[in-house]
Design an enzyme around this catalytic site. Structure first.
Site, PDB file in Angstrom:
ATOM      1  N   HIS A  13       0.852  -1.195   0.000  1.00  0.00           N
ATOM      2  CA  HIS A  13       0.000   0.000   0.000  1.00  0.00           C
ATOM      3  C   HIS A  13       0.883   1.238   0.000  1.00  0.00           C
ATOM      4  O   HIS A  13       1.726   1.395   0.875  1.00  0.00           O
ATOM      5  CB  HIS A  13      -0.896   0.030   1.248  1.00  0.00           C
ATOM      6  CG  HIS A  13      -2.013  -0.965   1.195  1.00  0.00           C
ATOM      7  ND1 HIS A  13      -3.122  -0.879   1.993  1.00  0.00           N
ATOM      8  CD2 HIS A  13      -2.191  -2.057   0.421  1.00  0.00           C
ATOM      9  CE1 HIS A  13      -3.938  -1.879   1.716  1.00  0.00           C
ATOM     10  NE2 HIS A  13      -3.390  -2.618   0.771  1.00  0.00           N
ATOM     11  N   TYR A  49      -9.783   4.976   6.778  1.00  0.00           N
ATOM     12  CA  TYR A  49     -10.135   5.323   8.156  1.00  0.00           C
ATOM     13  C   TYR A  49     -11.249   6.349   8.063  1.00  0.00           C
ATOM     14  O   TYR A  49     -11.076   7.377   7.404  1.00  0.00           O
ATOM     15  CB  TYR A  49      -8.954   5.967   8.865  1.00  0.00           C
ATOM     16  CG  TYR A  49      -7.841   5.018   9.260  1.00  0.00           C
ATOM     17  CD1 TYR A  49      -7.770   4.531  10.558  1.00  0.00           C
ATOM     18  CD2 TYR A  49      -6.856   4.638   8.361  1.00  0.00           C
ATOM     19  CE1 TYR A  49      -6.748   3.675  10.956  1.00  0.00           C
ATOM     20  CE2 TYR A  49      -5.826   3.784   8.747  1.00  0.00           C
ATOM     21  CZ  TYR A  49      -5.781   3.300  10.043  1.00  0.00           C
ATOM     22  OH  TYR A  49      -4.773   2.458  10.421  1.00  0.00           O
ATOM     23  N   PRO A 100      -5.343  -0.385  18.439  1.00  0.00           N
ATOM     24  CA  PRO A 100      -4.957  -0.830  17.095  1.00  0.00           C
ATOM     25  C   PRO A 100      -5.065   0.228  15.991  1.00  0.00           C
ATOM     26  O   PRO A 100      -4.685  -0.040  14.849  1.00  0.00           O
ATOM     27  CB  PRO A 100      -5.915  -1.995  16.818  1.00  0.00           C
ATOM     28  CG  PRO A 100      -7.075  -1.762  17.724  1.00  0.00           C
ATOM     29  CD  PRO A 100      -6.569  -1.041  18.918  1.00  0.00           C
ATOM     30  N   LYS A 117       0.059  -0.815  14.966  1.00  0.00           N
ATOM     31  CA  LYS A 117       1.438  -0.875  15.440  1.00  0.00           C
ATOM     32  C   LYS A 117       1.820  -2.092  16.274  1.00  0.00           C
ATOM     33  O   LYS A 117       3.017  -2.376  16.425  1.00  0.00           O
ATOM     34  CB  LYS A 117       1.731   0.375  16.298  1.00  0.00           C
ATOM     35  CG  LYS A 117       1.770   1.655  15.508  1.00  0.00           C
ATOM     36  CD  LYS A 117       2.921   1.629  14.543  1.00  0.00           C
ATOM     37  CE  LYS A 117       2.954   2.809  13.631  1.00  0.00           C
ATOM     38  NZ  LYS A 117       3.576   2.537  12.346  1.00  0.00           N
ATOM     39  N   TYR A 120       3.438   6.241  10.451  1.00  0.00           N
ATOM     40  CA  TYR A 120       2.674   5.087   9.964  1.00  0.00           C
ATOM     41  C   TYR A 120       3.575   4.080   9.248  1.00  0.00           C
ATOM     42  O   TYR A 120       3.479   2.876   9.472  1.00  0.00           O
ATOM     43  CB  TYR A 120       1.544   5.561   9.028  1.00  0.00           C
ATOM     44  CG  TYR A 120       0.394   4.581   8.960  1.00  0.00           C
ATOM     45  CD1 TYR A 120      -0.820   4.856   9.569  1.00  0.00           C
ATOM     46  CD2 TYR A 120       0.526   3.357   8.288  1.00  0.00           C
ATOM     47  CE1 TYR A 120      -1.872   3.961   9.530  1.00  0.00           C
ATOM     48  CE2 TYR A 120      -0.518   2.452   8.243  1.00  0.00           C
ATOM     49  CZ  TYR A 120      -1.717   2.757   8.862  1.00  0.00           C
ATOM     50  OH  TYR A 120      -2.747   1.852   8.826  1.00  0.00           O
TER      51      TYR A 120
HETATM   52  C1  LIG Z   1      -7.501  -9.973  20.017  1.00  0.00           C
HETATM   53  C2  LIG Z   1      -6.434  -9.102  19.411  1.00  0.00           C
HETATM   54  C3  LIG Z   1      -6.681  -8.458  18.211  1.00  0.00           C
HETATM   55  C4  LIG Z   1      -5.706  -7.626  17.658  1.00  0.00           C
HETATM   56  N1  LIG Z   1      -5.989  -6.979  16.498  1.00  0.00           N
HETATM   57  C5  LIG Z   1      -5.074  -6.127  15.976  1.00  0.00           C
HETATM   58  C6  LIG Z   1      -5.358  -5.425  14.798  1.00  0.00           C
HETATM   59  O1  LIG Z   1      -6.430  -5.548  14.214  1.00  0.00           O
HETATM   60  N2  LIG Z   1      -4.414  -4.575  14.317  1.00  0.00           N
HETATM   61  C7  LIG Z   1      -3.198  -4.395  14.962  1.00  0.00           C
HETATM   62  O2  LIG Z   1      -2.370  -3.636  14.488  1.00  0.00           O
HETATM   63  N3  LIG Z   1      -2.898  -5.085  16.068  1.00  0.00           N
HETATM   64  C8  LIG Z   1      -3.802  -5.947  16.595  1.00  0.00           C
HETATM   65  N4  LIG Z   1      -3.517  -6.611  17.733  1.00  0.00           N
HETATM   66  C9  LIG Z   1      -2.183  -6.432  18.334  1.00  0.00           C
HETATM   67  C10 LIG Z   1      -1.138  -7.405  17.789  1.00  0.00           C
HETATM   68  O3  LIG Z   1      -1.742  -8.547  17.290  1.00  0.00           O
HETATM   69  C11 LIG Z   1      -0.165  -7.729  18.933  1.00  0.00           C
HETATM   70  O4  LIG Z   1       0.461  -6.506  19.286  1.00  0.00           O
HETATM   71  C12 LIG Z   1       0.891  -8.783  18.573  1.00  0.00           C
HETATM   72  O5  LIG Z   1       0.305 -10.046  18.501  1.00  0.00           O
HETATM   73  C13 LIG Z   1       2.029  -8.781  19.604  1.00  0.00           C
HETATM   74  O6  LIG Z   1       2.883  -9.862  19.381  1.00  0.00           O
HETATM   75  P1  LIG Z   1       3.572 -10.620  20.591  1.00  0.00           P
HETATM   76  O7  LIG Z   1       4.426 -11.668  19.987  1.00  0.00           O
HETATM   77  O8  LIG Z   1       4.165  -9.638  21.513  1.00  0.00           O
HETATM   78  O9  LIG Z   1       2.375 -11.266  21.431  1.00  0.00           O
HETATM   79  P2  LIG Z   1       1.321 -12.400  21.027  1.00  0.00           P
HETATM   80  O10 LIG Z   1       1.047 -12.356  19.578  1.00  0.00           O
HETATM   81  O11 LIG Z   1       0.192 -12.258  21.982  1.00  0.00           O
HETATM   82  O12 LIG Z   1       2.105 -13.745  21.300  1.00  0.00           O
HETATM   83  C14 LIG Z   1       2.306 -14.248  22.602  1.00  0.00           C
HETATM   84  C15 LIG Z   1       2.368 -15.757  22.535  1.00  0.00           C
HETATM   85  O13 LIG Z   1       2.646 -16.277  23.836  1.00  0.00           O
HETATM   86  C16 LIG Z   1       1.797 -17.371  24.094  1.00  0.00           C
HETATM   87  N5  LIG Z   1       1.675 -17.510  25.549  1.00  0.00           N
HETATM   88  C17 LIG Z   1       0.898 -16.807  26.406  1.00  0.00           C
HETATM   89  N6  LIG Z   1       1.075 -17.239  27.669  1.00  0.00           N
HETATM   90  C18 LIG Z   1       1.993 -18.223  27.615  1.00  0.00           C
HETATM   91  C19 LIG Z   1       2.584 -19.051  28.595  1.00  0.00           C
HETATM   92  N7  LIG Z   1       2.260 -18.948  29.894  1.00  0.00           N
HETATM   93  N8  LIG Z   1       3.473 -19.973  28.196  1.00  0.00           N
HETATM   94  C20 LIG Z   1       3.820 -20.097  26.906  1.00  0.00           C
HETATM   95  N9  LIG Z   1       3.292 -19.333  25.917  1.00  0.00           N
HETATM   96  C21 LIG Z   1       2.381 -18.406  26.281  1.00  0.00           C
HETATM   97  C22 LIG Z   1       0.514 -17.012  23.386  1.00  0.00           C
HETATM   98  O14 LIG Z   1      -0.290 -18.146  23.105  1.00  0.00           O
HETATM   99  C23 LIG Z   1       1.052 -16.378  22.116  1.00  0.00           C
HETATM  100  O15 LIG Z   1       1.280 -17.307  21.077  1.00  0.00           O
HETATM  101  C24 LIG Z   1      -4.459  -7.460  18.312  1.00  0.00           C
HETATM  102  C25 LIG Z   1      -4.215  -8.126  19.500  1.00  0.00           C
HETATM  103  C26 LIG Z   1      -5.182  -8.925  20.073  1.00  0.00           C
HETATM  104  C27 LIG Z   1      -4.890  -9.609  21.380  1.00  0.00           C
END
Ligand SMILES: Cc1cc2nc3c(=O)[nH]c(=O)nc-3n(C[C@H](O)[C@H](O)[C@H](O)COP(=O)(O)OP(=O)(O)OC[C@H]3O[C@@H](n4cnc5c(N)ncnc54)[C@H](O)[C@@H]3O)c2cc1C
Length: 402
Positions: A76, A204, A296, A300, A388
């Site tokens: 995009h 948006y 969201p 980011k 962005y």
């Molecule tokens: C429901 C939801 C919708 C979202 N939608 C958007 C969106 O539309 N647009 C946007 O920009 N961002 C969105 N986000 C934000 C974005 O997806 C997150 O910022 C991103 O996933 C962060 O990555 P991470 O690896 O830090 O955490 P996560 O992706 O949460 O990964 C953490 C991992 O740790 C695992 N875990 C948890 N506890 C334990 C444990 N005790 N032992 C072992 N493993 C464990 C989990 O299962 C998971 O696989 C959304 C987040 C959520 C929760």
């Protein structure tokens, strides 16, 4: 019987942060084990974010992790913002020379898992009772259970990449963390629909009925969001009601067509800003959603998680190669420069685009004035575009003295 194992880095969580970290460490010849409490099937189908910043794509490419992304993702060159039903375009390439890439988070996760497993590197799915211990000293360890029994995994560093509801952050001693928190008076109702996108950029929309976002995941799938009350019951939203409300809030009177189709998924997600500082306690480093959450609106969350682990990988590399702990000691400060910039950007986008208290006309007029300035001033549009498409990873103000 507890099996003792040893690795250099124990990574808790196979989300974007944990998986990218595992690849960055492998590229430096550092051993790690990724522990995930869900199944592979579950994490590969968890629909979340979908916008990749320019630096995120560059990083994946530099590590040979972007082959499918380069074939399938949508580039995009700008984004559209609608005010009073009229669309305005923010041209990222013109303003910054950069762009963004739309590719579902679950596709990123699938690619990262496949690459790691095919290189013969371990990811242990379906673990339970994960506990992080000993990180105040220099011999941390992780206890967990898997299908074969209990394991004690000794390591040099624990990377807490286990998301907002994980076990790492709550394992820190009381008082070790300062929590900065903000909740918003609304949530997002998000749907994934089998309907072809009718624009090639996100829209948006700031509408009198509340915010709406038109986005897409592929040439067949659209991802749409509506601002709703935080305690909204998803069962009150029939498919017809969702499409009707989207039609009213998106700029459909102005040459933009909203195609509907079967809704594959729908959920209400609360909006919050959250930062836990510092992001490290001894040999336990928090990364991604484990340390911070952004609303969201700025797209980011996943990008910020990946930015953190680029800093962490370099810090672990210095420790493993020369015993130098100084980068690990700086890890939190280094990350927080970017984390707070992104927090501000996400809060700013959220504040500018959502409908707040109907009775506060002064605030409403300020909001409209700010948004019109962003849409019509090249300097203001550039500020939005620069944030962005993504600021550089690492220290974003390297000229500031440490
Ligand atoms: C429901 C939801 C919708 C979202 N939608 C958007 C969106 O539309 N647009 C946007 O920009 N961002 C969105 N986000 C934000 C974005 O997806 C997150 O910022 C991103 O996933 C962060 O990555 P991470 O690896 O830090 O955490 P996560 O992706 O949460 O990964 C953490 C991992 O740790 C695992 N875990 C948890 N506890 C334990 C444990 N005790 N032992 C072992 N493993 C464990 C989990 O299962 C998971 O696989 C959304 C987040 C959520 C929760």
């Amino acid at each position: 019987v507890t099996r003792p194992l040893r690795t250099q880095v124990a990574i808790i969580g196979a989300g974007p942060a944990g998986l990218v970290l595992s690849h960055l460490l492998a590229a430096r010849g550092i051993d790690c084990v990724v522990l995930e409490d869900r199944s592979r099937e579950y994490v590969e189908h968890r629909v979340r974010a979908g916008v990749l910043e320019h630096p995120t794509v560059e990083l994946l490419r530099a590590h040979g992790l972007a082959d499918r992304l380069d074939r399938e993702a949508l580039v995009h060159r700008g984004v559209q913002i609608a005010l009073d039903g009229r669309r305005h375009r923010i041209d990222f390439e013109d303003l910054t020379g950069r762009n963004i890439t739309v590719y579902g988070q679950q596709e990123v996760v699938k690619d990262l898992i496949a690459a790691r497993l095919s290189a013969g590197e371990p990811i242990v799915f379906d673990v339970s009772d994960v506990r992080v211990e000993g990180f105040a000293g220099d011999e941390p360890f992780v206890r967990y259970r898997n299908g074969e029994g209990s394991v004690t995994l000794r390591c040099d560093v624990i990377a807490g990449c286990d998301g907002f509801h994980g076990v790492s952050r709550p394992s820190l001693p009381p008082g070790a963390l300062h929590i900065h928190d903000r909740e918003y008076p609304f949530a997002w109702l998000g749907i994934l629909a089998r309907a072809a996108p009718t624009t090639d950029e996100l829209i948006y929309s700031n509408s009198e009925r509340g915010f709406a976002l038109y986005s897409m995941r592929s040439p067949e799938i659209t991802r749409l969001y509506l601002q709703v009350d935080p305690d909204e019951d998803i069962n009150d939203w029939s498919d017809d009601r969702i499409w009707g409300e989207l039609t009213r809030r998106l700029p459909t009177s102005e040459g933009f067509t909203l195609l509907d189709g079967p809704i594959l998924e729908k959920a209400v997600t609360p909006m919050r800003s959250f930062v836990a500082t510092p992001m490290r306690c001894g040999r336990l480093a928090l990364a991604g959603d484990a340390a911070h959450i952004v609303p969201p609106t700025g797209a980011k969350g996943m990008n910020l998680a990946i930015a953190d682990v680029t800093v962490l990988a370099a810090a672990i590399d210095a420790l493993e190669r020369t015993g130098d702990e100084s980068l690990l000691a700086d890890y939190s400060d280094t990350c927080l420069q970017r984390v707070w910039r992104v927090q501000h950007f996400s809060w700013w986008m959220t504040s500018m685009l959502h409908r707040f208290n109907d009775h506060d006309d002064f605030q409403h007029q300020l909001q409209r004035s700010e948004l019109r300035w962003v849409l019509h001033s090249r300097a203001a549009s550039t500020a939005l575009a620069e944030n962005y498409v993504g600021l550089p990873f690492g220290r974003i103000y390297p000229e500031e003295a440490r």
